[in-house]
Design a protein around this motif. Structure first.
Motif: not given
Ligand SMILES: CC(=O)SCCNC(=O)CCNC(=O)[C@H](O)C(C)(C)COP(=O)(O)OP(=O)(O)OC[C@H]1O[C@@H](n2cnc3c(N)ncnc32)[C@H](O)[C@@H]1OP(=O)(O)O
Ligand SMILES: N[C@@H](CCO)C(=O)O
Length: 395
Positions: A171-172, A175-176, A312-315, A317, A342, A347
């Motif tokens: 996820a880190v 993330p896309e 996790f910034k702007d994640s 997911v 999160l 998030a």
């Protein structure tokens, strides 16, 4: 790059034919240590069918001593796959809907490149010439496999314990490429206590004269005693005091009186000896050193100026974090730290603490509340993903 369908591995003094597939990546891969390492082979198993859009893939990440045999009889132990309760037709991870992928981690001993693999430069097993790898490296190798399959975005990445660390890393790092992530019974970093238990296990292996400074394969030896003690110690950490009491109490093993010696008087001693003995038949001692080291080095915040939330910034997911009340190895507090981080960056996260007395290994057992949680979260994500939203995100 070469794809193959059948392959053999050496485990202890046996050669075993493995089912499943493997792919060889000739190009070296950069490692977190700064080294570049290759070629790398990935052994993996799949269940279900990949749809035409390649949007129904679920990646399962296994724990320390797990492997790719998630939902089928294990080729060595002949036991059911380690997550056959969770993965299969009609199960929470439904193989009639999803294409499930699980690969053996690099550093392991079940077909992916690891210390038992033959070093093409010497013709001998790598042993301690295998480079120290990290959770990030394991995930980087898995990404090669997912790219190779032509999958642009995974519907879900899920795993417990070290599998949960890989989920977080996915996820880190990518993330896309992840729609939903389910880290279970895990932590954003290995604690001093976690590292301490691993160090006891490693020292047990290295103190075994049959370890031969890591070169036991060339000498036709197996450090059985050391690896067995390492597993016995670790296995205690996977259970809980109430579970041990429930299973064994102070009951004696096949006798009615104490022997006043050092036999396995107590059932719990006999049980632990059995766990150690059977483990040695399916696992490699050097792999144990390398994989425990990778877990020790895991610290997601360290790569992000010490602030976990930054990771996790702007994640984009959707996360579901799960812990178990009696897990003292990866306790609820460690899982809640992930949730707090999160939430700090707004998030999309839900959190479930499952009531269980089974300890850390509860994620492998028949825990109805846990399975309902995964089932509900996966179904909710599927509605969002397959009703256009997710497909839009792919293109
Ligand atoms: C997560 C991944 O990615 S994969 C995980 C890797 N796989 C594992 O860790 C599996 C090994 N671990 C285990 O089996 C764990 O104990 C669990 C928690 C998963 C299973 O738990 P349970 O189903 O409750 O099994 P339990 O802990 O009671 O162990 C049963 C075994 O102990 C043996 N046993 C039970 N009591 C005794 C005793 N008094 N003396 C000797 N042996 C005993 C049983 O015969 C059985 O042996 P077997 O596994 O060889 O058939
Ligand atoms: N018992 C599992 C979980 C450990 O975290 C394993 O051996 O992999």
């Amino acid at each position: 790059m070469t794809d193959t369908n059948c392959h053999k591995i050496r485990i202890q003094d046996k050669t075993v034919q493995l089912p499943g597939q493997r792919v060889l990546f000739e190009d070296p891969m950069p490692l977190d240590s700064g080294l570049s390492f290759g070629p790398i082979e990935i052994a993996y198993q799949t269940y279900g069918t990949l749809n035409a859009d390649k949007t129904n893939a679920v990646l399962i990440c296994h724990a320390l001593t797990g492997d790719q045999f998630v939902s089928e009889t294990h080729p060595i132990t002949e036991k059911p796959g380690w997550w056959s309760l969770m993965v299969g037709p009609g199960k929470a991870i439904d193989t009639e809907k999803y294409f499930v992928i699980c690969s053996s981690v690099i550093g392991g001993c079940m077909g992916s490149t690891g210390p038992v693999s033959v070093n093409p430069e010497t013709g001998n097993p790598y042993g301690l010439n295998f480079p120290v790898i990290t959770i990030g490296d394991m995930v980087r190798a898995q990404k090669r496999l997912i790219d190779h399959m032509g999958i642009k975005k995974l519907f879900c990445v899920i795993g417990g314990s070290m599998g949960g660390m890989q989920v977080l890393q996915w996820a880190v790092s990518y993330p896309e490429m992840v729609f939903a992530a389910i880290p279970i019974a895990t932590a954003p970093r290995h604690t001093a206590q976690n590292i301490a238990f691993h160090e006891v296990g490693r020292q047990a292996i290295m103190a075994d004269p049959d370890w031969c400074h890591g070169a036991y394969l060339e000498k036709n030896k197996v450090p059985r005693a050391g690896l067995s003690v390492a597993r016995m110690t670790a296995h205690v950490t996977y259970l809980s005091e109430p579970a041990l009491h429930r299973k064994f109490g102070r009951r004696l093993q096949d006798r009615s009186n104490l022997t006043y010696g050092f036999d396995a008087d107590f059932q719990v001693e006999s049980y632990l000896r059995h766990q150690g003995y059977t483990f040695v038949e399916r696992f490699d001692a050097n792999s144990y050193l390398y994989i425990t080291r990778a877990m020790d080095y895991f610290d997601l915040a360290a790569e992000h100026k010490g602030r976990l939330a930054n990771a996790f910034k702007d994640s984009p997911v959707r996360f579901c974090v799960v812990s178990f009340t009696s897990d003292w190895l990866f306790p609820t507090k460690a899982n809640r730290d992930i949730v707090h981080a999160l939430n700090a960056v707004a998030a999309d996260v839900s959190f479930v603490e499952v009531e269980s007395d089974a300890g850390h290994d509860a994620f492998l057992l028949d825990e109805p509340e846990f399975h309902e949680t995964i089932d509900g979260f996966v179904k909710g994500c599927a509605e969002r993903w397959f009703n256009g939203h997710g497909k839009g995100a792919i293109s």
